[in-house]
Design a protein around this motif. Structure first.
Motif, short mmCIF file in Angstrom:
data_model
loop_
_atom_site.label_atom_id
_atom_site.label_comp_id
_atom_site.label_asym_id
_atom_site.label_seq_id
_atom_site.Cartn_x
_atom_site.Cartn_y
_atom_site.Cartn_z
N MET A 158 1.13 0.14 5.15
CA MET A 158 0.62 1.51 5.15
C MET A 158 -0.75 1.58 4.49
N GLU A 159 -0.97 0.76 3.48
CA GLU A 159 -2.26 0.74 2.80
C GLU A 159 -3.36 0.27 3.74
N LYS A 160 -3.05 -0.69 4.58
CA LYS A 160 -4.03 -1.26 5.51
C LYS A 160 -4.21 -0.42 6.77
N ASP A 161 -3.16 0.27 7.19
CA ASP A 161 -3.16 1.00 8.46
C ASP A 161 -3.15 2.50 8.19
N SER A 162 -4.31 3.12 8.19
CA SER A 162 -4.40 4.55 7.85
C SER A 162 -3.67 5.43 8.86
N ASP A 163 -3.65 5.05 10.12
CA ASP A 163 -2.93 5.84 11.12
C ASP A 163 -1.44 5.85 10.83
N LEU A 164 -0.89 4.69 10.53
CA LEU A 164 0.53 4.59 10.18
C LEU A 164 0.81 5.38 8.92
N ARG A 165 -0.04 5.24 7.91
CA ARG A 165 0.15 5.96 6.64
C ARG A 165 0.17 7.47 6.88
N GLU A 166 -0.78 7.97 7.65
CA GLU A 166 -0.82 9.41 7.93
C GLU A 166 0.42 9.86 8.69
N LYS B 195 6.04 11.67 -0.28
CA LYS B 195 4.77 11.93 0.41
C LYS B 195 3.61 11.93 -0.58
N PHE B 196 3.79 12.50 -1.75
CA PHE B 196 2.72 12.55 -2.73
C PHE B 196 2.27 11.15 -3.14
N ARG B 197 3.20 10.29 -3.45
CA ARG B 197 2.90 8.94 -3.92
C ARG B 197 2.19 8.12 -2.86
N VAL B 198 2.69 8.15 -1.65
CA VAL B 198 2.11 7.32 -0.60
C VAL B 198 0.73 7.82 -0.23
N LYS B 199 0.52 9.12 -0.17
CA LYS B 199 -0.79 9.68 0.18
C LYS B 199 -1.85 9.31 -0.86
N SER B 200 -1.43 9.14 -2.08
CA SER B 200 -2.41 8.86 -3.13
C SER B 200 -2.82 7.39 -3.21
N MET C 76 18.44 -5.58 2.59
CA MET C 76 17.07 -5.19 2.36
C MET C 76 16.65 -5.68 0.99
N SER C 77 15.41 -6.00 0.88
CA SER C 77 14.90 -6.50 -0.39
C SER C 77 13.68 -5.71 -0.81
N LYS C 78 13.32 -5.90 -2.06
CA LYS C 78 12.11 -5.27 -2.56
C LYS C 78 10.89 -5.75 -1.79
N GLU C 79 10.97 -6.95 -1.27
CA GLU C 79 9.85 -7.51 -0.51
C GLU C 79 9.57 -6.68 0.74
N ALA C 80 10.63 -6.20 1.38
CA ALA C 80 10.45 -5.39 2.60
C ALA C 80 9.81 -4.04 2.27
N VAL C 81 10.20 -3.45 1.15
CA VAL C 81 9.57 -2.19 0.73
C VAL C 81 8.11 -2.44 0.41
N LEU C 82 7.83 -3.51 -0.32
CA LEU C 82 6.46 -3.85 -0.64
C LEU C 82 5.65 -4.10 0.63
N GLU C 83 6.24 -4.79 1.59
CA GLU C 83 5.55 -5.04 2.85
C GLU C 83 5.24 -3.73 3.58
N LEU C 84 6.17 -2.79 3.55
CA LEU C 84 5.91 -1.49 4.17
C LEU C 84 4.74 -0.80 3.50
N PHE C 85 4.74 -0.75 2.18
CA PHE C 85 3.65 -0.10 1.46
C PHE C 85 2.31 -0.80 1.70
N GLN C 86 2.32 -2.12 1.75
CA GLN C 86 1.09 -2.86 2.03
C GLN C 86 0.58 -2.59 3.44
#
Length: 91
Positions: free
Chosen positions: A13-21, A85-90, A1-11
């Motif tokens: 989630m940022e674009k897909d509100s249903d997934l983020r929720e 949860k706090f960080r991602v929701k914000s 796993m790389s930092k790129e995969a974590v970044l891709e997950l966060f990106q």
């Protein structure tokens, strides 16, 4: 796993509100990692997600002297705090 995969997950989630929720409603970070792998094809571990969130928090709110900021102090004083949860929701 790389930092790129974590970044891709966060990106994603940022674009897909249903997934983020959906992901931020999950209590267990390991379950979030499992979903990231099974649904998004990202090889992410719970430890890597926790580390990434901690890194983000350090960049955004750590004091120069290494002391806890107000948010961190409240989390420690109040007991267990679900930073994931706090960080991602914000976002």
């Amino acid at each position: 796993m790389s930092k790129e995969a974590v970044l891709e997950l966060f990106q994603t989630m940022e674009k897909d509100s249903d997934l983020r929720e959906r992901l931020t409603a999950i209590e267990d970070v390991a379950e979030v990692a499992r979903i990231a792998e099974s649904e998004l094809g990202l090889n992410v571990t719970a430890e890597e997600l926790t580390s990434a969130v901690a890194s983000i928090e350090n960049r955004e709110g750590a004091s120069p002297e290494g002391e806890l900021n107000e948010e961190e102090l409240e989390a420690v004083a109040g007991g267990w705090f679900d930073n994931w949860k706090f960080r991602v929701k914000s976002w």
